[in-house]
Scaffold this active site. Structure first.
Site, PDB file in Angstrom:
ATOM      1  N   LYS A 162       1.133  14.485   1.270  1.00  0.00           N
ATOM      2  CA  LYS A 162      -0.200  14.831   0.758  1.00  0.00           C
ATOM      3  C   LYS A 162      -0.324  16.337   0.503  1.00  0.00           C
ATOM      4  O   LYS A 162      -1.268  16.804  -0.112  1.00  0.00           O
ATOM      5  CB  LYS A 162      -1.272  14.357   1.730  1.00  0.00           C
ATOM      6  CG  LYS A 162      -1.296  12.827   1.890  1.00  0.00           C
ATOM      7  CD  LYS A 162      -2.386  12.387   2.869  1.00  0.00           C
ATOM      8  CE  LYS A 162      -2.343  10.905   3.194  1.00  0.00           C
ATOM      9  NZ  LYS A 162      -2.958  10.054   2.166  1.00  0.00           N
ATOM     10  N   LYS A 179     -14.382   8.909  -3.782  1.00  0.00           N
ATOM     11  CA  LYS A 179     -15.622   9.266  -3.080  1.00  0.00           C
ATOM     12  C   LYS A 179     -16.106  10.639  -3.526  1.00  0.00           C
ATOM     13  O   LYS A 179     -17.307  10.877  -3.687  1.00  0.00           O
ATOM     14  CB  LYS A 179     -15.402   9.216  -1.562  1.00  0.00           C
ATOM     15  CG  LYS A 179     -15.047   7.802  -1.083  1.00  0.00           C
ATOM     16  CD  LYS A 179     -14.435   7.746   0.321  1.00  0.00           C
ATOM     17  CE  LYS A 179     -13.753   6.394   0.530  1.00  0.00           C
ATOM     18  NZ  LYS A 179     -12.876   6.360   1.726  1.00  0.00           N
ATOM     19  N   LYS A 188      -8.267  14.252   4.466  1.00  0.00           N
ATOM     20  CA  LYS A 188      -7.465  13.033   4.428  1.00  0.00           C
ATOM     21  C   LYS A 188      -6.498  13.136   5.602  1.00  0.00           C
ATOM     22  O   LYS A 188      -6.404  14.183   6.237  1.00  0.00           O
ATOM     23  CB  LYS A 188      -6.688  12.925   3.118  1.00  0.00           C
ATOM     24  CG  LYS A 188      -5.945  14.214   2.742  1.00  0.00           C
ATOM     25  CD  LYS A 188      -5.216  14.107   1.412  1.00  0.00           C
ATOM     26  CE  LYS A 188      -6.100  14.191   0.204  1.00  0.00           C
ATOM     27  NZ  LYS A 188      -6.161  13.006  -0.595  1.00  0.00           N
ATOM     28  N   ARG A 189      -5.749  12.063   5.875  1.00  0.00           N
ATOM     29  CA  ARG A 189      -4.761  12.173   6.934  1.00  0.00           C
ATOM     30  C   ARG A 189      -3.744  13.270   6.621  1.00  0.00           C
ATOM     31  O   ARG A 189      -3.473  13.557   5.463  1.00  0.00           O
ATOM     32  CB  ARG A 189      -4.046  10.828   7.111  1.00  0.00           C
ATOM     33  CG  ARG A 189      -4.876   9.844   7.899  1.00  0.00           C
ATOM     34  CD  ARG A 189      -5.233  10.371   9.269  1.00  0.00           C
ATOM     35  NE  ARG A 189      -4.053  10.446  10.110  1.00  0.00           N
ATOM     36  CZ  ARG A 189      -3.687   9.497  10.953  1.00  0.00           C
ATOM     37  NH1 ARG A 189      -4.416   8.410  11.107  1.00  0.00           N
ATOM     38  NH2 ARG A 189      -2.591   9.635  11.665  1.00  0.00           N
ATOM     39  N   HIS A 220       0.794  -1.232   0.000  1.00  0.00           N
ATOM     40  CA  HIS A 220       0.000   0.000   0.000  1.00  0.00           C
ATOM     41  C   HIS A 220       0.821   1.274   0.000  1.00  0.00           C
ATOM     42  O   HIS A 220       0.259   2.366   0.174  1.00  0.00           O
ATOM     43  CB  HIS A 220      -0.921   0.054   1.215  1.00  0.00           C
ATOM     44  CG  HIS A 220      -2.034  -0.932   1.184  1.00  0.00           C
ATOM     45  ND1 HIS A 220      -3.271  -0.654   0.651  1.00  0.00           N
ATOM     46  CD2 HIS A 220      -2.100  -2.204   1.625  1.00  0.00           C
ATOM     47  CE1 HIS A 220      -4.053  -1.708   0.777  1.00  0.00           C
ATOM     48  NE2 HIS A 220      -3.366  -2.668   1.366  1.00  0.00           N
ATOM     49  N   THR A 231      -8.311   6.957  -2.018  1.00  0.00           N
ATOM     50  CA  THR A 231      -9.670   6.466  -2.206  1.00  0.00           C
ATOM     51  C   THR A 231     -10.669   7.594  -1.962  1.00  0.00           C
ATOM     52  O   THR A 231     -11.781   7.566  -2.485  1.00  0.00           O
ATOM     53  CB  THR A 231      -9.980   5.289  -1.261  1.00  0.00           C
ATOM     54  OG1 THR A 231      -9.450   5.594   0.032  1.00  0.00           O
ATOM     55  CG2 THR A 231      -9.361   4.001  -1.765  1.00  0.00           C
TER      56      THR A 231
HETATM   57  C1  NBG Z   1      -2.450   3.817   1.942  1.00  0.00           C
HETATM   58  C2  NBG Z   1      -2.041   4.723   0.784  1.00  0.00           C
HETATM   59  C3  NBG Z   1      -3.244   5.236   0.017  1.00  0.00           C
HETATM   60  C4  NBG Z   1      -4.123   4.064  -0.396  1.00  0.00           C
HETATM   61  C5  NBG Z   1      -4.468   3.228   0.832  1.00  0.00           C
HETATM   62  C6  NBG Z   1      -5.288   2.023   0.475  1.00  0.00           C
HETATM   63  C7  NBG Z   1      -0.980   3.092   3.769  1.00  0.00           C
HETATM   64  C8  NBG Z   1       0.253   2.382   4.139  1.00  0.00           C
HETATM   65  N1  NBG Z   1      -1.259   3.203   2.479  1.00  0.00           N
HETATM   66  O1  NBG Z   1      -2.832   5.924  -1.123  1.00  0.00           O
HETATM   67  O2  NBG Z   1      -1.293   5.799   1.277  1.00  0.00           O
HETATM   68  O3  NBG Z   1      -5.293   4.516  -1.013  1.00  0.00           O
HETATM   69  O4  NBG Z   1      -3.291   2.777   1.468  1.00  0.00           O
HETATM   70  O5  NBG Z   1      -4.660   1.257  -0.471  1.00  0.00           O
HETATM   71  O6  NBG Z   1      -1.690   3.537   4.629  1.00  0.00           O
END
Ligand code: NBG
Length: 815
Positions: free
Chosen positions: A550, A656, A544-545, A356, A652
């Protein structure tokens, strides 16, 4: 499930309230009514839940175990009612009892057992698995405290523990009958058994009892109910006479403590690894319990352990559950007495790994010393996996010493979890096309060369059942009115909306819904921030976080720049904008917290400056989470997806927003690339460096932010405003760390590591295009509708079908 009977429903709610709280419903609190409703709804699905599992067994279906440290499910009640298709009837029943459904739903705490995208993806996947009718277990941890609640005090983030279980969890069922023991520490002794075989036994260990709690995951309108199984730890009762006699009081207390701490709290890190001993304990704890139980369940119905992989597949959600590989080996070797080759054959056919992130700070590596001390038997097995793998490397690349350095599982005093996951499984997937390509060409290149067949892409998706059906009722009735309700289980049908983009009346309706959703969000902001925002302004949203990659900092620097322009030139053409942020920073991430403070400080100055006549408003939404996200997505005009290209594996949130008719303003990163492929470049705003350019700079150097700063007056001005007191009168040094991150870097880290200044002008230009486009309401409406119409690919139903076809090979339950 029987036909919905309103009278019966109301009677049940009243009965639950009576039994639990000894009150007539008129005197019950909202929370008590919520509990009554929740139990009643759970009751409505219990038979289906039982039936589903019985059918799976009868049909002897293969099951996927989705192993994840995180499941960010959010609230369950509304989702279940939606998936029961009982929205209207339950709403009516509640109204007759004097409550509206939303008020009752608001009583439920979010189950925030996850940080961000990775955890939410797991939750979307479970929803899709049930809706599509595939046998699945989600396996995770029942954290006592989930993701912290964020308070903003004086502009600073304050973390408050999330005691989500304080009123109990009506939806869970404790399954003590499936408790298992998990062992930590001690040492391994080899013994020779009666047949002359060498056996390994762990001795002098500490153990805890793992107790599963099951939560139902309901499919949409199909009576399929899968299970999210989250494990809690309980102490093994060692305070019996025996241990006291042996003077083992201390050990008994230690075991009690271990049990108490293991499931205490979710680590609040997103794309960053804390590397704490307790975290490794959490990982092994839930993995060991889940795998032991999965193997036992398989053996209850089958004879031959060698065929385990025909009925069971373990999907590792990132490297966090990678100990699955050696744990399954351990069970096969030590409990089933298989030989190494047989065990390895089964394991590598049963495990698959999803990557991820390429962020190096998120790559899990454990010190060998710690790993070995905590998991002595598992470590032995990893050593053997590593030894054999190195032989294989030598065989294939005898002359290339670098290969071992790069690919070994044990190297430089560390256990490298990604390497273990790749070697120990049959599939490695990235989460968007671009991300998978970067894995193959850069991060995991050597592995790709050695095992090209393992690599595949699975572009992420989201469930439309939560992020449209539940979150945006106005748009739902409009869409359904136009194209019927097929989209709920087949999002590609949204394409049928395309002709309406050419119809003026439809465009008006669509924008009117957007407006009403903006009014709803404005009311939320008024209530929570005490700030009035104008629903006629452009709602420009980044939720987002908080992470430097980001680039929330890019966004707020641009807001500062716009404000400078407006101050210099009050009569300039300017379309009113509301910049909306929402983000949690992990508690120890100082720069991220400074960015939150900066956003709030900028908001304070701009929102209170009457001279700019409300042309810009800046809002920081406190405690961004699944439940308020639904309201936010529905109301957005612009979706900010501005990560440094190559860093966001997928994203994601971007999907949305798209689903709800917002236009993407973004870099060519992660799934943005595919979103634009679907909707067309003319219906999005792209800007900035491409991933190969970023990677080139990272590897070859050649970017000097200071030069940019010195040569561009506007950039210099906003950067200087970080330290000249414009936004921190009380303390000019407050944002100095941000200033330095842009110009100086720190401890070997390059200045402006995320290319914020480099992309600044391109971002500004893209923002100008946004404004221009928004002035053309007809054009904007068309583009917004196209985003909704073209979002079909981004349903997690599509993603799951791809996992099923390429990796899991499951069959649908026949009902
Ligand atoms: C996160 C990514 C996102 C991705 C999500 C789900 C982690 C390690 N990865 O870009 O930063 O959408 O995983 O796949 O949290």
């Amino acid at each position: 499930m029987q036909e919905f009977d309103k009278k019966e429903f109301k009677k049940n709610v009243e009965e639950y309230v009576g039994v639990f709280f000894r009150k007539p419903i008129e005197e019950a609190s909202r929370q008590q009514v919520y509990q009554g409703v929740a139990y009643t709804v759970k009751n409505m699905i219990i038979d289906d839940w039982l039936e589903t599992h019985k059918t799976y067994e009868e049909q002897d279906l293969k099951t996927v175990y989705y192993l994840s440290m995180e499941f960010l499910v959010g609230r369950a009640l509304g989702n279940m009612i939606t998936n029961l298709k009982a929205d209207t009837s339950i709403r009516e029943a509640l109204e007759e009892l004097g409550y509206d459904l939303e008020t009752i739903e608001d009583e439920e705490p979010d189950a925030a057992l996850g940080n961000g995208g990775l955890g939410r993806l797991a939750a979307c996947f479970l929803d899709s698995l049930s809706t599509l009718g595939y046998p699945a277990y989600g396996c995770g941890i029942r954290y006592k405290y989930g993701m912290f609640e964020q308070k903003i005090e004086n502009g600073y983030q304050v973390e408050v523990p999330d005691n989500w279980l304080k009123n109990g969890n009506p939806f869970e069922i404790k399954r003590s009958e499936y408790a298992t023991t998990v062992k930590f520490g001690g040492y391994v002794r080899m013994i020779r058994d009666e047949y002359g075989n060498d056996r390994f036994v762990q001795e002098n260990y500490q153990s805890v009892r793992a107790i599963p709690y099951d939560m139902p995951i309901l499919g949409y309108g199909n009576h399929v109910v899968n299970t999210l199984r989250i494990w809690d730890a309980e102490a093994i009762d060692t305070f019996n006479l025996d241990s006291f006699d042996k003077g083992e009081y201390e050990k008994a207390v230690e075991q009690q403590n271990l049990a108490r701490t293991i499931c205490e709290v979710l680590y609040p890190n997103d794309n960053h690894i804390a590397g704490k001993e307790l975290r490794l304990k959490q990982q092994y704890f839930f993995v060991s319990a889940s795998i032991q139980r999965a193997v036992a369940k398989y053996m209850e119905a089958h004879e031959d352990i060698h065929k385990l992989y025909e009925k069971v597949v373990f999907q590792l959600n990132d490297t966090h559950p990678t100990v699955t590989v050696p744990e399954l080996m351990r069970i096969l070797l030590d409990d089933y007495y298989l030989g190494w080759e047989e065990a390895w054959d089964i394991t590598t056919k049963a495990c698959a790994y999803t990557n991820h992130t390429i962020m190096s700070e998120a790559l899990e590596k454990w010190p060998i010393e710690l790993f070995k001390r905590l998991l002595p038997r598992i470590y032995q097995i990893v050593e053997e996996i590593n030894r054999r793998f190195i032989l294989q490397i030598l065989k294939e690349y005898s002359s290339d010493a670098k290969k071992i350095e790069k690919m070994a599982i044990l190297y430089d005093g560390q256990v490298r979890m990604a390497n273990l996951a790749i070697v120990g499984g049959f599939s490695v997937n990235g989460v968007a096309k671009l991300h998978t390509e970067i894995l193959k060409k850069q991060e995991l290149r050597d592995f790709y060369e050695m095992f090209p067949w393992k690599f595949n892409n699975k572009t992420n998706g989201i469930t439309q059942r939560r992020f449209l059906l539940h979150g945006n009722p106005l748009l739902v009735s409009w869409v359904t009115g136009k194209i019927g309700e097929g989209w709920i289980t087949d999002l590609s049908l949204m394409e049928k909306l395309m002709p309406y983009t050419e119809d003026e009346q439809s465009r008006k309706e669509f924008m009117d819904i957007k407006y009403r959703n903006k009014v709803r969000l404005a009311a939320y902001i008024k209530e929570n921030n005490g700030l009035a925002v104008n629903p006629d302004s452009i709602f420009d949203v980044q939720v987002k976080r908080l992470h430097e990659y980001k680039r929330q900092l890019l966004n707020i620097l641009h807001v500062m720049h716009l404000y400078n322009k407006l101050k210099d030139n009050p009569d300039m053409e300017f379309y009113p904008r509301t910049f909306i942020f929402g983000a949690k920073a992990s508690a120890g991430y100082e720069r991220a917290k400074a960015i939150i403070k900066l956003i709030n400080s900028v908001a304070e100055v701009i929102n209170n400056d009457e001279a700019i006549q409300d042309k810009i408003k800046v809002v920081f939404i406190e405690n961004y989470r699944v439940s308020n996200a639904e309201i936010i997505f529905a109301a957005a005009d612009v979706s900010e997806q501005i990560s440094t290209a190559s860093k966001e594996a997928s994203g994601t949130g971007n999907m949305k927003f798209m689903l709800n008719g917002a236009l993407t303003l973004g870099t060519l990163d992660g799934a943005n690339v595919e979103i634009v492929e679907e909707v067309g470049e003319e219906n999005a705003f792209l800007f900035g460096l491409h991933s190969d350019e970023v990677i080139e700079y990272e590897q070859q150097g050649g970017y000097n932010p200071r030069e940019l700063y010195n040569s561009d007056r506007d950039i210099k001005r906003v950067v200087d405003q970080l330290v000249d007191g414009t936004y921190s009168r009380e303390d000019k040094a407050l944002f100095a760390p941000l200033y330095e991150s842009l110009l100086a870097g720190k401890g070997g880290e390059p200045a402006d590591r995320y290319f914020i200044l480099k992309d600044f002008r391109a971002y500004e230009a893209a923002q100008e295009k946004v404004e221009k486009a928004y002035r053309n309401m007809e054009g904007w409406a068309k583009a917004a509708m196209k985003n909704t119409a073209k979002c079909g690919k981004f349903s997690s139903d599509r993603t799951i079908e791809e996992y099923v076809k390429d990796i899991w090979h499951l069959s649908k339950v026949q009902k």
